[in-house]
Design a protein around this motif. Structure first.
Motif, mmCIF file in Angstrom:
data_model
loop_
_atom_site.group_PDB
_atom_site.id
_atom_site.type_symbol
_atom_site.label_atom_id
_atom_site.label_comp_id
_atom_site.label_asym_id
_atom_site.label_seq_id
_atom_site.Cartn_x
_atom_site.Cartn_y
_atom_site.Cartn_z
ATOM 1 N N TRP A 11 0.846 -1.191 0.000
ATOM 2 C CA TRP A 11 0.000 0.000 0.000
ATOM 3 C C TRP A 11 0.879 1.238 0.000
ATOM 4 C CZ3 TRP A 11 -5.224 -0.117 -0.410
ATOM 5 C CH2 TRP A 11 -5.827 -1.361 -0.234
ATOM 6 N N PHE A 12 0.473 2.265 -0.744
ATOM 7 C CA PHE A 12 1.171 3.542 -0.750
ATOM 8 C C PHE A 12 0.202 4.633 -1.184
ATOM 9 C CE2 PHE A 12 1.562 1.861 -4.991
ATOM 10 C CZ PHE A 12 1.444 2.964 -5.824
ATOM 11 N N GLY A 49 -2.462 11.743 -3.245
ATOM 12 C CA GLY A 49 -2.748 11.371 -1.865
ATOM 13 C C GLY A 49 -3.724 10.206 -1.730
ATOM 14 N N GLN A 50 -4.091 9.580 -2.842
ATOM 15 C CA GLN A 50 -5.005 8.441 -2.794
ATOM 16 C C GLN A 50 -4.244 7.188 -2.391
ATOM 17 O OE1 GLN A 50 -6.679 8.338 -6.754
ATOM 18 N NE2 GLN A 50 -8.325 9.727 -6.191
ATOM 19 N N ARG A 51 -4.850 6.379 -1.554
ATOM 20 C CA ARG A 51 -4.247 5.123 -1.098
ATOM 21 C C ARG A 51 -4.432 4.072 -2.186
ATOM 22 N NH1 ARG A 51 -1.037 3.391 2.610
ATOM 23 N NH2 ARG A 51 -1.646 1.709 3.971
ATOM 24 N N ILE A 52 -3.332 3.437 -2.589
ATOM 25 C CA ILE A 52 -3.351 2.474 -3.690
ATOM 26 C C ILE A 52 -2.688 1.182 -3.236
ATOM 27 C CG2 ILE A 52 -2.397 1.987 -5.984
ATOM 28 C CD1 ILE A 52 -2.678 4.862 -6.673
ATOM 29 N N GLU A 101 15.381 -0.687 -15.851
ATOM 30 C CA GLU A 101 15.074 0.719 -16.094
ATOM 31 C C GLU A 101 14.058 1.319 -15.143
ATOM 32 O OE1 GLU A 101 14.517 -1.565 -18.795
ATOM 33 O OE2 GLU A 101 16.593 -1.373 -19.401
ATOM 34 N N LYS A 102 13.116 0.510 -14.634
ATOM 35 C CA LYS A 102 11.980 1.066 -13.890
ATOM 36 C C LYS A 102 11.602 0.171 -12.720
ATOM 37 C CE LYS A 102 9.931 2.891 -18.118
ATOM 38 N NZ LYS A 102 8.849 2.781 -19.055
ATOM 39 N N VAL A 103 10.867 0.785 -11.803
ATOM 40 C CA VAL A 103 10.172 0.036 -10.764
ATOM 41 C C VAL A 103 8.686 0.201 -11.071
ATOM 42 C CG1 VAL A 103 9.658 -0.165 -8.321
ATOM 43 C CG2 VAL A 103 11.977 0.442 -9.048
ATOM 44 N N TYR A 104 8.058 -0.900 -11.432
ATOM 45 C CA TYR A 104 6.631 -0.873 -11.745
ATOM 46 C C TYR A 104 5.832 -1.095 -10.465
ATOM 47 C CZ TYR A 104 7.769 -1.344 -16.693
ATOM 48 O OH TYR A 104 8.245 -1.131 -17.960
ATOM 49 N N MET A 105 4.807 -0.300 -10.309
ATOM 50 C CA MET A 105 3.829 -0.491 -9.257
ATOM 51 C C MET A 105 2.526 -0.829 -9.992
ATOM 52 S SD MET A 105 5.790 0.009 -6.740
ATOM 53 C CE MET A 105 4.739 0.075 -5.332
ATOM 54 N N LEU A 106 2.184 -2.106 -9.997
ATOM 55 C CA LEU A 106 1.042 -2.585 -10.781
ATOM 56 C C LEU A 106 -0.213 -2.553 -9.914
ATOM 57 C CD1 LEU A 106 2.991 -5.531 -12.356
ATOM 58 C CD2 LEU A 106 2.423 -3.347 -13.442
ATOM 59 N N ARG A 107 -1.090 -1.617 -10.237
ATOM 60 C CA ARG A 107 -2.313 -1.422 -9.456
ATOM 61 C C ARG A 107 -3.168 -2.681 -9.482
ATOM 62 N NH1 ARG A 107 -3.207 4.362 -11.646
ATOM 63 N NH2 ARG A 107 -3.271 3.225 -13.583
ATOM 64 N N MET A 108 -3.501 -3.145 -8.280
ATOM 65 C CA MET A 108 -4.464 -4.240 -8.161
ATOM 66 C C MET A 108 -4.857 -4.416 -6.705
ATOM 67 S SD MET A 108 -2.247 -7.768 -8.744
ATOM 68 C CE MET A 108 -1.455 -7.274 -10.251
ATOM 69 N N SER A 109 -6.082 -4.840 -6.525
ATOM 70 C CA SER A 109 -6.570 -5.200 -5.198
ATOM 71 C C SER A 109 -6.373 -6.705 -5.027
ATOM 72 C CB SER A 109 -8.065 -4.867 -5.092
ATOM 73 O OG SER A 109 -8.799 -5.666 -6.017
ATOM 74 N N VAL A 110 -6.605 -7.199 -3.832
ATOM 75 C CA VAL A 110 -6.512 -8.648 -3.608
ATOM 76 C C VAL A 110 -7.518 -9.357 -4.503
ATOM 77 C CG1 VAL A 110 -6.879 -10.502 -1.933
ATOM 78 C CG2 VAL A 110 -5.632 -8.439 -1.251
ATOM 79 N N ASP A 111 -8.744 -8.841 -4.565
ATOM 80 C CA ASP A 111 -9.765 -9.464 -5.414
ATOM 81 C C ASP A 111 -9.344 -9.475 -6.878
ATOM 82 O OD1 ASP A 111 -11.391 -9.991 -3.244
ATOM 83 O OD2 ASP A 111 -12.663 -8.220 -3.558
ATOM 84 N N MET A 112 -8.746 -8.374 -7.343
ATOM 85 C CA MET A 112 -8.300 -8.314 -8.726
ATOM 86 C C MET A 112 -7.158 -9.296 -8.969
ATOM 87 S SD MET A 112 -6.786 -5.144 -10.964
ATOM 88 C CE MET A 112 -8.276 -4.185 -10.836
ATOM 89 N N ALA A 113 -6.237 -9.400 -8.021
ATOM 90 C CA ALA A 113 -5.118 -10.340 -8.155
ATOM 91 C C ALA A 113 -5.649 -11.769 -8.272
ATOM 92 C CB ALA A 113 -4.172 -10.216 -6.974
ATOM 93 N N LEU A 114 -6.603 -12.117 -7.429
ATOM 94 C CA LEU A 114 -7.184 -13.462 -7.476
ATOM 95 C C LEU A 114 -7.908 -13.698 -8.800
ATOM 96 C CD1 LEU A 114 -8.489 -13.706 -3.802
ATOM 97 C CD2 LEU A 114 -6.514 -14.901 -4.792
#
Length: 110
Positions: free
Chosen positions: A37-38, A43-46, A55-68
Motif C-alpha cells: 500500500w502507498f 494522496g489516494q491510497r493504492i 530501467e523502472k520500478v513498476y507499481m502494478l495497481r491491483m486489489s486482492v480481489d483483482m489479483a485473485l
C-alpha cells in the motif's frame, strides 16, 4: 552513487507480455499476498504489486480481489493460484539471461 529508478504506476493488463512472464517468475505463489500500500501523488491510497526491471520500478495497481481474478483467469496458474511447474520451467528457461529478476525481493531461482 546509487541511482534511483523511475517508479511507474500502471495497470497489470497494460504490462507487456514478456514482463508478465517475468513477473510470474518473481511471484510463482501468486500475487495476492505480496501487495503493498502507498499514497499516490494525489494522496489516494493504492494497493499494488511491485516489480523491478533494469530501467523502472513498476507499481502494478491491483486489489486482492483483482489479483485473485487475474490468476483465476490465467491458464499459467493452477487452482491454488500457484504457477504451474511446467510453465515456471518454460519461463525460467526463456528468461534465464534476465539479470534484474534477482533484484526483486521475492525472486528465487528454480
Amino acid at each position: 552513487m546509487l541511482i534511483s529508478k523511475p517508479k511507474v504506476i500502471m495497470d497489470y493488463h497494460k504490462l507487456p507480455t514478456v514482463l508478465k512472464e517475468q513477473l510470474k517468475l518473481v511471484y510463482p505463489d501468486g500475487f495476492h499476498e505480496y501487495l503493498i500500500w502507498f499514497n499516490d501523488k494525489q494522496g489516494q491510497r493504492i494497493s499494488a504489486l511491485r516489480f523491478e526491471t533494469d530501467e523502472k520500478v513498476y507499481m502494478l495497481r491491483m486489489s486482492v480481489d483483482m489479483a485473485l481474478e487475474i490468476m483465476d483467469e490465467d491458464d499459467d496458474f493452477d487452482s491454488n493460484f500457484n504457477l504451474k511447474p511446467k510453465v515456471q520451467e518454460e519461463y525460467a528457461n526463456k528468461h534465464s539471461d534476465v539479470e534484474y529478476l534477482s533484484d526483486n525481493e521475492n525472486y528465487s531461482e528454480t
